[in-house]
Write an enzyme that holds these catalytic residues in place. Structure first.
Site, PDB file in Angstrom:
ATOM      1  N   HIS A   1      44.586  29.935  35.570  1.00 24.19           N
ATOM      2  CA  HIS A   1      44.964  30.021  36.987  1.00 24.19           C
ATOM      3  C   HIS A   1      44.029  31.005  37.681  1.00 24.19           C
ATOM      4  CE1 HIS A   1      47.609  29.709  40.470  1.00 24.19           C
ATOM      5  NE2 HIS A   1      47.453  31.022  40.628  1.00 24.19           N
TER       6      HIS A   1
ATOM      7  N   ASP B   1      53.626  28.598  37.776  1.00 23.72           N
ATOM      8  CA  ASP B   1      52.699  29.707  37.482  1.00 23.72           C
ATOM      9  C   ASP B   1      53.452  30.986  37.155  1.00 23.72           C
ATOM     10  OD1 ASP B   1      50.703  27.873  38.152  1.00 23.72           O
ATOM     11  OD2 ASP B   1      50.613  28.550  40.230  1.00 23.72           O
TER      12      ASP B   1
ATOM     13  N   CYS C   1       1.550  68.376  51.974  1.00 21.20           N
ATOM     14  CA  CYS C   1       2.773  68.914  51.351  1.00 21.20           C
ATOM     15  C   CYS C   1       2.463  69.915  50.251  1.00 21.20           C
ATOM     16  CB  CYS C   1       3.609  67.774  50.763  1.00 21.20           C
ATOM     17  SG  CYS C   1       4.046  66.488  51.930  1.00 21.20           S
TER      18      CYS C   1
END
Length: 908
Positions: free
Chosen positions: A110, A146, A713
């Site tokens: 299911h 179910d 940098c």
């Protein structure tokens, strides 16, 4: 498992067929298959597989009549002698006489996490109700609907735009097959649990059919989206437009400002929809929006929603001989699938003739085998369901006529550097250059003379939202997310080739926008960018190799066996914020690793240097990057950068810039705990010993400070020179400075160009004034050059003491700060070099390799150069310690910044 079982399979579909095949492969005996009668002359896939194997097949139209079991049917079932009934997917009502008959009873698959969503439309309701989790249950059949005891369950996450097909294909189908086989194994070994379903949380919803799938408009946009996707593809959410039923497919939430479009009245909706270039926009009662991509009319014809008002009827194509042969080959493929249809005519409808979604996959795969150059998608079949329409569509794709419209770009063009450079100036969002939402612009300035280069769009908050939404859609639902790693690598190689092809134009733009000397821009700014994309392109299909995906031995819980392995996954939408000193190279360092890892990005270039980033956007589109993968937003850091770092749909921020801004980004990123990497300020020490090669140390030391006008940098922010060579070192440096040519950065003989922008020049002049006031000796420079533009003299300070401002803070300009240290005082100079909150880079010059290695171990910096400086390479990791940030650019390690690790454990 030890036992083999005799099984009866009751059900139908490809899912049933796959379960049947897997169970037989595992050694179980399928003694009978009970399925539905043939439809339109076609047997069910489960029946086909069983008949091929010689397994008894029974095709009962029903098992009961007037509420009672049909005895002949029940007796036929009992004759096979099954020990267990397996119901993988069954649409028939099976009597309890059959359910309870076998020794082990019956198990049913299911598609929901029971007890939630009992009933036949469980997957639909999972989406309609907006569940965050989906899954399936295998349970023991009882006389309820179910309600039987649970044997096992599995669950998965539900994506924001998942449809029924998405959940089924990604999880419910493949994992459901495995779980059905596992359930039979557990039963065979006597280990299958029977867990009563809890009463709490139980729900039952009715079957969703076309008649009850009409869209209820008076609800929020999220609920409208859930309703539409919960019915996509079957039975299809619909509304009445112009008196006919129109079915909506392909919905997604639209988090942006209201787009331009033509109004479309929809029955029941309080506000008209909008037909836009991207589809149909509809509104919830909360004012939020849903975008619908495709519409289907009552006659079955499906169109892109954006084409709703289009009245042009495309003329039928005249086919070449090759195309006629292709059409006949496709006709044969249709015939093979639609075996119940005597003749495939031009009017034959694929779906009305009995085909299903699984037949779509089969048909496309068969076409691909014959014509690998013809790339078709599932949606193409739904858009052209009749054979003649399908052939017309396929031929157009085969000819390449379906390709998207050519990229429209408004350029600012300038004749400069003996060439014409064409520069985009608008925001680049979702594959298009567009003005900012509010129309605002700002001027970007040429630092060589102070002139305006272009008025550039200044992105707004709404533009950030649009760009992030585009990147998210491209990652979650777009072509990029589905593309194989090697395909991504090919695009990156193609982009690198285009960057190399346009290297002179890129270097020229970089030079006039940032002040970089052209020769340096060509070799480093552009050259290393090309190398970076090629390097990371090669990583695309290797990320799961080596340490990037590993099998891990773990303790076993006997008698079970486990397999644990790791998987590297892309993070999602990444925000990249870059500085102004190397505009294109910083873009490449971060973007290439980000893309190689499979992410999408929104990049904000520095406000003062946006032009090479926008040119890069143009080249990325020409390379074939799908829409939304790369987005570029020029504008204010305080507005655009801040909103990106706070944005809940951004999962990673990569930033290069100042330490205070990096700290603010970390605070903002905490809103959703996004991953962060920071490359921040530096005050990199360079230690020069008396036993060095002095001329080399002078040359390299000057490069360490003055490279790229000091806007670097890893620039050596402070030089420590051993006392015995200090004065000679300074003298040689000044002699070399006097030889440097300061001037037009486009002049090939220029050594030193202008500082990046006026405010930065003024800051540098103030920095030098502070040094003089504190008592440092200004040996050379410290002044603005008397000429137009933002030029500064290369500067040298000596007698710099440790407490001084210029000894502690970064200048980010052409300022050499020199301190002497006592002869032989290795540990003393190390202490001074490490007395800084920064730790980006460092260097040492000495012929004594033992001393050099000792110092390299003690220096607290992410990079140490020995007898060289500024030697970076795309394969070597780059990043700092302490307040210089964390995380790495370049090399293998950069990929870690844009990946997440998932551990998976399997019991077998």
């Amino acid at each position: 498992y030890q036992q083999k079982l005799k099984l009866a399979l009751i059900g139908q579909s490809i899912f049933g067929q796959e379960v049947y095949n897997k169970l037989r492969k595992e050694g179980h005996k399928v003694v009978g298959v009970f399925t539905v009668p043939d439809k339109n002359g076609q047997a069910d896939p489960l029946a086909l597989a069983a008949e091929k194997d010689g397994t008894p097949v029974f095709k009962f139209p029903r098992w009961r009549a007037k509420g009672k079991p049909i005895q002949e049917v029940v007796e036929a079932y009992k004759s096979v002698g099954a020990e267990l009934n397996v119901l993988p997917f069954c649409t028939q009502f099976i009597p309890m006489d059959v359910i309870d008959c076998p020794k082990h009873g019956s198990i049913i698959y299911h598609p929901s996490i029971l007890p939630r969503h009992r009933g036949a439309s469980a997957i639909n309701w999972t989406l309609i109700q907006g569940d965050k989790k989906a899954g399936f249950t295998i349970f023991w059949a009882d006389d309820g609907l179910d309600t039987g005891p649970i044997l096992l369950q599995r669950e998965c996450d539900v994506g924001q735009n998942d449809t029924v097909d998405d959940l089924y294909n990604r999880f419910l189908f493949p994992e459901g097959i495995k779980a059905m086989v596992e359930a039979v194994h557990l039963i065979a070994d006597g280990k299958a649990p029977r867990i009563p379903q809890p009463k709490e949380g139980a729900t039952y919803e009715g079957i969703q059919k076309k008649e009850n799938a009409e869209i209820p408009w008076d609800q929020p946009a999220a609920a409208l989206h859930n309703w539409i996707r919960g019915h996509d593809k079957v039975p299809g959410a619909w509304a009445t437009i112009d008196g006919q039923v129109v079915t909506f497919y392909g919905s997604s939430l639209l988090d942006a400002s209201v787009p331009a479009g033509q109004e479309l009245a929809i029955k029941g909706a309080s506000r008209p929809g909008l037909i836009t270039k991207n589809g149909l926009v509809v509104f919830g009662n909360d004012g939020k929006m849903v975008l619908v991509r495709n519409l289907q009319f009552e006659d079955g014809k499906m169109i892109p929603a954006s084409k709703y008002f289009s009245t042009d009827e495309t003329a039928a194509l005249e086919l070449t001989e090759q195309e006629k042969r292709m059409a006949e080959d496709i006709r044969d493929i249709w015939k093979g699938i639609l075996s119940n249809v005597a003749v495939i005519e031009d009017s034959t409808d694929f779906f009305k003739s009995g085909a299903s979604s699984m037949h779509v996959v089969r048909m496309l795969e068969e076409i691909k085998q014959k014509y690998s150059g013809l790339q078709l998608q599932n949606e193409d079949v739904y858009m052209a369901t009749k054979f003649a329409d399908f052939i017309q569509m396929a031929v157009r794709k085969f000819r390449g006529e379906d390709k998207e419209e050519e990229l429209v770009i408004d350029y600012v063009s300038k004749n400069v550097n003996n060439m014409t450079v064409n520069m985009p100036y608008q925001c680049f969002i979702n594959g298009q250059f567009i003005n900012a939402e509010d129309g605002k612009t700002y001027d970007t300035i040429n630092p060589a003379d102070g002139s305006i280069i272009a008025s550039v769009s200044s992105a707004s908050l709404a533009d950030v939202d649009k760009a992030v939404a585009a990147a998210k859609e491209a990652f979650e639902n777009g072509e990029w997310g589905r593309m194989k790693a090697r395909g991504k690598g090919r695009l990156m190689y193609r982009l690198a080739d285009l960057m190399e092809e346009h290297q002179e134009e890129l270097a020229t733009i970089e030079s006039i926008d940032s002040g970089a000397v052209y020769t340096l821009a060509l070799k480093t700014h552009v050259g290393m960018s090309v190398q970076t994309f090629r390097y990371f392109a090669g990583w695309c299909d290797k990320i799961q190799a080596s340490e990037y995906g590993a099998t891990i031995p773990i303790n076993q819980a006997r008698p079970n066996h486990n397999l644990t392995f790791t998987k590297k996954e892309p993070i999602g939408v990444c925000a990249i914020v870059i500085p102004w000193n190397y505009p294109l190279m910083m873009l490449a360092w971060k973007s290439a690793a980000c893309l190689a890892a499979g992410n999408t990005l929104v990049l904000k270039p520095a406000q003062v240097t946006p032009l090479t980033s926008l040119k890069f956007a143009e080249l990325s589109a020409k390379a074939g990057f799908p829409k939304g993968v790369i987005n570029i937003l020029p504008g204010s850091g305080g507005l655009v950068g801040q909103h990106l770092s706070e944005h809940s749909d951004v999962r990673k921020v990569g930033f290069t810039g100042s330490t205070p801004t990096g700290k603010q980004i970390m605070k903002s990123a905490a809103t959703n705990l996004k991953k962060v990497s920071l490359e921040l300020g530096g005050k990199s020490p360079l230690i020069i010993f008396s036993d060095c090669e002095l001329d080399r140390a002078v040359k390299m030391g000057m490069g360490a400070v003055y490279f790229n006008k000091g806007e670097n940098c890893i620039a050596a922010g402070r030089l420590f020179v051993e006392e015995s060579i200090h004065d000679e070192f300074v003298r040689k440096v000044v002699e070399e400075i006097k030889k440097m040519k300061i001037g037009d950065p486009l002049d090939r003989s220029t050594d030193h160009g202008p500082q990046n922008h006026k405010a930065h020049l003024e800051k540098l002049l103030q920095y030098c004034e502070t040094g003089v006031k504190e008592g440092a000796t200004l040996v050379y420079g410290g002044r603005q050059v008397r000429r137009p533009g933002f030029f500064m003299e290369p500067t040298v300070f000596t007698d710099v003491e440790d407490h001084m401002y210029i000894a502690q803070e970064e200048s980010f300009g052409p300022v050499m700060v020199i301190s002497k240290f006592k002869n032989g005082d290795v540990d003393g100079v190390l202490r001074r070099a490490n007395t800084t909150e920064y730790g980006l880079a460092s260097g040492v010059f000495t012929k004594d390799i033992s001393k050099a290695l000792y110092i390299s171990e003690k220096l607290e910096a992410g990079t140490v150069f020995i007898n060289t400086y500024n030697k970076t390479d795309v394969a070597a990791p780059f990043g700092g310690f302490k307040q210089s940030g964390f995380g790495k650019d370049l090399g293998e390690e950069a990929l870690h910044e844009y990946l997440r690790t998932k551990a998976i454990t399997v019991e077998y």
